[in-house]
Design an enzyme around this catalytic site. Structure first.
Site, PDB file in Angstrom:
ATOM      1  N   LYS A 182      96.255  27.062  84.011  1.00 53.23           N
ATOM      2  CA  LYS A 182      95.660  26.975  84.914  1.00 53.23           C
ATOM      3  C   LYS A 182      95.443  26.060  85.362  1.00 53.23           C
ATOM      4  O   LYS A 182      95.761  25.306  84.931  1.00 53.23           O
ATOM      5  CB  LYS A 182      94.493  27.974  85.257  1.00 53.23           C
ATOM      6  CG  LYS A 182      93.665  27.879  86.403  1.00 53.23           C
ATOM      7  CD  LYS A 182      93.898  29.745  86.686  1.00 53.23           C
ATOM      8  CE  LYS A 182      93.740  30.455  88.405  1.00 53.23           C
ATOM      9  NZ  LYS A 182      94.076  31.434  88.069  1.00 53.23           N
ATOM     10  N   ASP A 221      95.926  31.308  93.558  1.00 53.09           N
ATOM     11  CA  ASP A 221      95.076  31.247  93.610  1.00 53.09           C
ATOM     12  C   ASP A 221      94.233  31.089  94.686  1.00 53.09           C
ATOM     13  O   ASP A 221      95.199  31.054  95.893  1.00 53.09           O
ATOM     14  CB  ASP A 221      94.775  30.263  92.362  1.00 53.09           C
ATOM     15  CG  ASP A 221      93.101  31.608  91.814  1.00 53.09           C
ATOM     16  OD1 ASP A 221      93.372  32.655  91.178  1.00 53.09           O
ATOM     17  OD2 ASP A 221      92.240  31.142  91.718  1.00 53.09           O
TER      18      ASP A 221
HETATM   19  P1  NDP Z   1      91.985  33.055  99.256  1.00 47.08           P
HETATM   20  O1  NDP Z   1      92.267  31.291  99.482  1.00 47.08           O
HETATM   21  O2  NDP Z   1      93.570  34.099  99.251  1.00 47.08           O
HETATM   22  O3  NDP Z   1      91.115  34.165  99.429  1.00 47.08           O
HETATM   23  C1  NDP Z   1      89.835  33.424  98.576  1.00 47.08           C
HETATM   24  C2  NDP Z   1      88.602  34.197  99.693  1.00 47.08           C
HETATM   25  O4  NDP Z   1      87.373  33.919  98.851  1.00 47.08           O
HETATM   26  C3  NDP Z   1      88.265  33.876 100.905  1.00 47.08           C
HETATM   27  O5  NDP Z   1      87.836  35.089 101.559  1.00 47.08           O
HETATM   28  C4  NDP Z   1      87.035  32.568 100.759  1.00 47.08           C
HETATM   29  O6  NDP Z   1      86.618  32.755 102.142  1.00 47.08           O
HETATM   30  C5  NDP Z   1      86.326  33.696  99.643  1.00 47.08           C
HETATM   31  N1  NDP Z   1      85.578  32.123  98.761  1.00 47.08           N
HETATM   32  C6  NDP Z   1      86.396  31.403  98.205  1.00 47.08           C
HETATM   33  N2  NDP Z   1      84.948  31.237  96.788  1.00 47.08           N
HETATM   34  C7  NDP Z   1      84.272  31.270  97.771  1.00 47.08           C
HETATM   35  C8  NDP Z   1      82.990  31.111  97.269  1.00 47.08           C
HETATM   36  N3  NDP Z   1      83.504  29.561  96.484  1.00 47.08           N
HETATM   37  N4  NDP Z   1      82.367  31.464  98.101  1.00 47.08           N
HETATM   38  C9  NDP Z   1      82.466  32.669  98.758  1.00 47.08           C
HETATM   39  N5  NDP Z   1      83.389  33.259  99.389  1.00 47.08           N
HETATM   40  C10 NDP Z   1      85.115  32.286  98.837  1.00 47.08           C
HETATM   41  O7  NDP Z   1      92.259  33.216  97.014  1.00 47.08           O
HETATM   42  P2  NDP Z   1      92.941  35.074  96.527  1.00 47.08           P
HETATM   43  O8  NDP Z   1      92.436  36.218  97.515  1.00 47.08           O
HETATM   44  O9  NDP Z   1      94.368  34.865  95.999  1.00 47.08           O
HETATM   45  O10 NDP Z   1      91.904  34.473  95.014  1.00 47.08           O
HETATM   46  C11 NDP Z   1      90.249  35.675  95.133  1.00 47.08           C
HETATM   47  C12 NDP Z   1      90.282  35.454  93.743  1.00 47.08           C
HETATM   48  O11 NDP Z   1      91.045  36.284  92.913  1.00 47.08           O
HETATM   49  C13 NDP Z   1      90.193  34.458  93.229  1.00 47.08           C
HETATM   50  O12 NDP Z   1      88.871  34.649  92.276  1.00 47.08           O
HETATM   51  C14 NDP Z   1      91.072  34.604  91.951  1.00 47.08           C
HETATM   52  O13 NDP Z   1      91.075  33.785  90.888  1.00 47.08           O
HETATM   53  C15 NDP Z   1      91.442  35.576  91.997  1.00 47.08           C
HETATM   54  N6  NDP Z   1      92.733  36.508  91.846  1.00 47.08           N
HETATM   55  C16 NDP Z   1      93.730  36.326  92.511  1.00 47.08           C
HETATM   56  C17 NDP Z   1      95.286  36.320  92.678  1.00 47.08           C
HETATM   57  C18 NDP Z   1      96.373  36.363  93.109  1.00 47.08           C
HETATM   58  O14 NDP Z   1      97.523  36.233  92.951  1.00 47.08           O
HETATM   59  N7  NDP Z   1      96.086  35.239  93.687  1.00 47.08           N
HETATM   60  C19 NDP Z   1      95.810  37.097  91.051  1.00 47.08           C
HETATM   61  C20 NDP Z   1      94.242  37.479  89.989  1.00 47.08           C
HETATM   62  C21 NDP Z   1      93.255  37.032  89.899  1.00 47.08           C
HETATM   63  P3  NDP Z   1      86.391  31.500 102.349  1.00 47.08           P
HETATM   64  O15 NDP Z   1      87.784  31.303 103.188  1.00 47.08           O
HETATM   65  O16 NDP Z   1      85.431  31.504 102.942  1.00 47.08           O
HETATM   66  O17 NDP Z   1      86.645  29.950 101.673  1.00 47.08           O
HETATM   67  O1  2IT Z   2      93.990  34.293  88.064  1.00 44.93           O
HETATM   68  C1  2IT Z   2      95.479  35.124  88.053  1.00 44.93           C
HETATM   69  O2  2IT Z   2      95.486  36.029  87.217  1.00 44.93           O
HETATM   70  C2  2IT Z   2      95.879  34.402  89.728  1.00 44.93           C
HETATM   71  N1  2IT Z   2      96.291  33.245  90.271  1.00 44.93           N
HETATM   72  C3  2IT Z   2      97.395  34.619  89.484  1.00 44.93           C
HETATM   73  C4  2IT Z   2      98.827  33.656  87.654  1.00 44.93           C
HETATM   74  C5  2IT Z   2     100.118  34.024  88.537  1.00 44.93           C
HETATM   75  O3  2IT Z   2     100.534  33.047  87.860  1.00 44.93           O
HETATM   76  O4  2IT Z   2     100.458  34.810  89.619  1.00 44.93           O
END
Ligand code: NDP
Ligand code: 2IT
Length: 451
Positions: free
Chosen positions: A131, A171
């Site tokens: 990561k 992420d």
């Molecule tokens: P994005 O950046 O696309 O979206 C993040 C969302 O969460 C936004 O709505 C953001 O609001 C909100 N957010 C972020 N930080 C905070 C905080 N500290 N408090 C409240 N709201 C918050 O990210 P993703 O959708 O990609 O990721 C969301 C979650 O999913 C994370 O935990 C990530 O690790 C996990 N994840 C993502 C994967 C991926 O493929 N993208 C894979 C597996 C897990 P704002 O815009 O106001 O910051």
């Molecule tokens: O938390 C996660 O699994 C991710 N942000 C995606 C990682 C990846 O390599 O696709």
């Protein structure tokens, strides 16, 4: 051994982890949860203990720290921190996302890298865990500023990564735009077009369904959990947090499967739309968040529904909850309210969104609870499929990738049942995911000697 004796072993282990990694609370939290599941298993399988597999798995193989200097639109020099944790390569190249968010620090990335090792093992694909990220805040930055930052970030990172070494992805704060800029700079520096990043654009090596994969996967996982009770998402009221990549595609898939999503949020507050967020409203959100980069409040203004500034959506009555924003976004009190309101299933799209106290509340109530490392593994699974397609120099159809994703989520669910089913029939998905993810990595580490 008694439960007290196991607790003592966990505590002894954690004292050492905390002393070696001071101030990294999220990392301690993630390690403790895994160690609690693993200690009884390791006592029954002492060869892991003798080889100090737990001690080794909790120490990153390598941590890279670097400076990211860049120039903003006003001509001012800005400095950010860059970090890549190369946690474990026992079963494949380091693999895991990059997070750009002002809260990013070593402890948060170490927790995420640690979780990733078990998650990637669960996917059945050959990927190690890693990561990385930066304390850079993309909010309010111009596209040119984001590009210059990404170029500077990659100007250092490129020498540490590669398609057979370490393959980053997105992420929080890193989506298609950022992956494009990062890939462009890598290609320019290496003079090589390779699958060094996943989440690439469709025309330049990306996989169909990768943007959708995490949200779809977490929804498929919820469906699998509900199936164990002879139930499904059809007609379920679903509360979702976040409104980014994971939340958007979870909303799409839940709606497609007949559920009704009534909340979404961002870091400023949440919206409650009791009529449900249908296809047209979701298209509005995707434009609002991915193009206009606006706030969720604007949804409430457009559709005339409630907006709760500074709050999280867990007080809303729902059957299923999907925390899809960030770590520790459901605390003990919120978990109790969810249960009191009849919530029967929690599928975590985010990484570690429930505090340890919240997790205990779910487990005491014996509801269906899919922890992030199982439920959100769909994203990295399709990243793994993107790597396969890049190696083959082929691209599979949407249907092909989606069907592989569904199979993987079913397999992960089965692994959780295999290692997590208790005598009374209750499935402890936390235990199941932790042991199921551990075994393959631990056996590979044993086979490869003390490295
Ligand atoms: P994005 O950046 O696309 O979206 C993040 C969302 O969460 C936004 O709505 C953001 O609001 C909100 N957010 C972020 N930080 C905070 C905080 N500290 N408090 C409240 N709201 C918050 O990210 P993703 O959708 O990609 O990721 C969301 C979650 O999913 C994370 O935990 C990530 O690790 C996990 N994840 C993502 C994967 C991926 O493929 N993208 C894979 C597996 C897990 P704002 O815009 O106001 O910051
Ligand atoms: O938390 C996660 O699994 C991710 N942000 C995606 C990682 C990846 O390599 O696709």
């Amino acid at each position: 051994m008694t439960n007290n004796a196991y607790d003592q072993l966990v505590n002894d282990f954690m004292v050492k982890i905390i002393a070696k990694n001071p101030g990294e609370e999220e990392f301690h939290q993630a390690v403790k949860e895994v160690v609690e599941s693993l200690v009884p298993y390791i006592e029954e399988n002492p060869h892991y203990k003798e080889a100090k597999i737990l001690e080794r798995i909790a120490e990153p193989e390598r941590v890279i720290l670097f400076r990211i200097p860049w120039v903003d639109d006003k001509g001012e020099v800005q400095i950010n921190k860059g970090i890549r944790i190369e946690m474990n390569s026992a079963i494949g190249p380091y693999k895991g996302g990059l997070r750009f968010h002002p809260t990013v620090n070593l402890g948060i990335l170490k927790f995420l890298a640690f979780e990733q090792v078990f998650k990637n093992s669960l996917t059945t694909l050959p990927m190690g865990g890693g990561k990385g990220g930066s304390d850079f805040d993309p909010k309010g930055k111009s596209d040119n500023e984001v590009m210059r930052f990404c170029q500077s970030f990659m100007t250092e990172l490129f020498r540490h990564i590669g398609p057979n070494t370490d393959v980053p992805a997105g992420d929080i704060g890193v989506g298609g735009r950022e992956i494009g800029f990062l890939f462009g700079q890598y290609k320019r520096l290496k003079n090589e077009f390779t699958g060094v990043l996943t989440g690439k654009g469709r025309e330049w090596g990306g996989s169909l369904i990768r943007p959708e994969a995490t949200g779809y996967g977490a929804t498929y996982f919820a469906e699998e959990m509900l199936k164990t009770k002879g139930d499904s998402l059809k007609d379920k009221i679903v509360a979702i947090s976040g409104s980014g990549n994971v939340a958007q595609y979870a909303t799409e898939k839940v709606t497609e499967l007949g559920g009704k999503v009534v909340t979404l949020s961002d870091s400023s507050g949440y919206i409650y739309d009791p009529d449900g967020i249908d296809e047209e409203k979701l298209a509005y959100i995707m434009h609002l968040k991915n193009v206009k980069r606006g706030r969720i409040r604007e949804y409430a203004e457009k559709y005339g529904c409630e907006y709760h500034e500074g709050q999280r959506p867990w007080g809303v009555k729902c059957d299923v909850a999907m925390p899809n924003a960030t770590q520790n976004e459901i605390n003990e009190d919120e978990a109790k309210i969810l249960i009191e309101n009849g919530c029967m299933c929690i599928s975590e799209g985010a990484n570690m969104p429930s505090t340890p106290e919240a997790t205990l509340v779910y487990q005491d109530a014996k509801i269906l609870y899919g922890p992030g490392k199982a439920a959100n593994a769909g994203g990295v699974s399709v990243s793994g499929l993107e790597m396969s397609q890049n190696s083959l120099r082929l691209s599979w159809t949407r249907e092909e990738v989606d069907s592989r994703l569904q199979t993987i989520m079913k397999d992960i669910h089965e692994t959780c049942v295999k290692y997590g089913k208790e005598d009374d029939g209750y499935i402890d998905y936390v235990k199941g995911a932790n042991i199921g993810g551990f075994v393959k990595v631990a056996d590979a580490m044993l086979a490869q000697g003390v490295v």
